[in-house]
Design an enzyme around this catalytic site. Sequence first.
Site, mmCIF file in Angstrom:
data_model
loop_
_atom_site.group_PDB
_atom_site.id
_atom_site.type_symbol
_atom_site.label_atom_id
_atom_site.label_comp_id
_atom_site.label_asym_id
_atom_site.label_seq_id
_atom_site.Cartn_x
_atom_site.Cartn_y
_atom_site.Cartn_z
ATOM 1 N N GLY A 1 -10.845 8.272 6.634
ATOM 2 C CA GLY A 1 -11.884 9.251 6.915
ATOM 3 C C GLY A 1 -13.220 8.686 7.342
ATOM 4 O O GLY A 1 -14.087 9.434 7.805
ATOM 5 N N ASN B 1 -9.185 1.793 9.966
ATOM 6 C CA ASN B 1 -8.249 1.678 11.083
ATOM 7 C C ASN B 1 -8.777 2.450 12.284
ATOM 8 O O ASN B 1 -9.337 1.882 13.207
ATOM 9 C CB ASN B 1 -6.852 2.144 10.705
ATOM 10 C CG ASN B 1 -5.787 1.678 11.706
ATOM 11 O OD1 ASN B 1 -4.671 1.370 11.343
ATOM 12 N ND2 ASN B 1 -6.114 1.580 12.995
ATOM 13 N N LYS C 1 0.876 -1.169 0.000
ATOM 14 C CA LYS C 1 0.000 0.000 0.000
ATOM 15 C C LYS C 1 0.913 1.219 0.000
ATOM 16 O O LYS C 1 1.675 1.436 0.953
ATOM 17 C CB LYS C 1 -0.913 0.001 1.217
ATOM 18 C CG LYS C 1 -1.854 1.200 1.250
ATOM 19 C CD LYS C 1 -2.590 1.302 2.569
ATOM 20 C CE LYS C 1 -3.319 2.632 2.634
ATOM 21 N NZ LYS C 1 -3.817 2.921 3.997
#
Length: 268
Positions: free
Chosen positions: A193, A214, A104
């Site tokens: 977000g 997360n 990532k």
Amino acid sequence: MSSALAADAFTLYGQTFASRVLLGTSRYPSLQSLAESIEQARPGMVTVALRRQMHDQTAEAGFFDMLVRQGVPLLPNTAGCQSVDEAIATAHMAREIFETDWIKLETVGDDYTLQPDPIALVEAATRLVKDGFKVLPYCTEDLVIGRRLIDAGCEVLMPWGAPIGSGKGIVNPYGLRVLRERLPDVPLIIDAGLGVPSHACQVMEWGFDGVMLNTAVSQSTLPPVMARAFAQAVDAGRTAFLAGPMAERDSAEASTPVVGMPFWHQES
């Protein structure tokens, strides 16, 4: 269940995953809480911020061993990297440690919003793809940058919903929906977000392919319970998308057929 639902697979770079949830592993109150959250979310992958984890002196012993025991594919990331060279070096280190080509890719462009640096992101992605990595770039909803990343060889994009850790949900619905419409064949995973399960359900209803979580889980009061709630929301949103939601209307339309008029509505 229809054949369309039964055949719905989450495939990235030719590999199929068991879940459309990706789960981060930082800032949990304890290692046990993280392990239970992984068990409840049943994620397709778990991410590991290698650079931050290696510098975190408070990390509990056995962190990496626990992740291996969970049996969930690992997705190392380059969180915290602020330059192309730093991100590339971290990616190569992660490949050696975890023996995986998956990465990532994150390149921070602003310390306040943690917004990705789009120029560095495209350059780093180009070099990593040439080095044989399967790159999942963390980007904004910018369509042009998304196309540049695809041109660089990325087969997946991870646009943000809002700044990392903000919990605001989707701050630019129009931009994200345009991105989805203009890149219909590219897997798009909403990353960053999201704050509550309804945020995840909404983007899945719009046709996005997965969500990355997360802070919304790790900073909740009961992370394992929240992890399960998000997993259920993602499943519900995806099922609704495949079912084909009704078209939105500007005016009311009776849902019950009308036969004649009741006497109290008739003119005398």
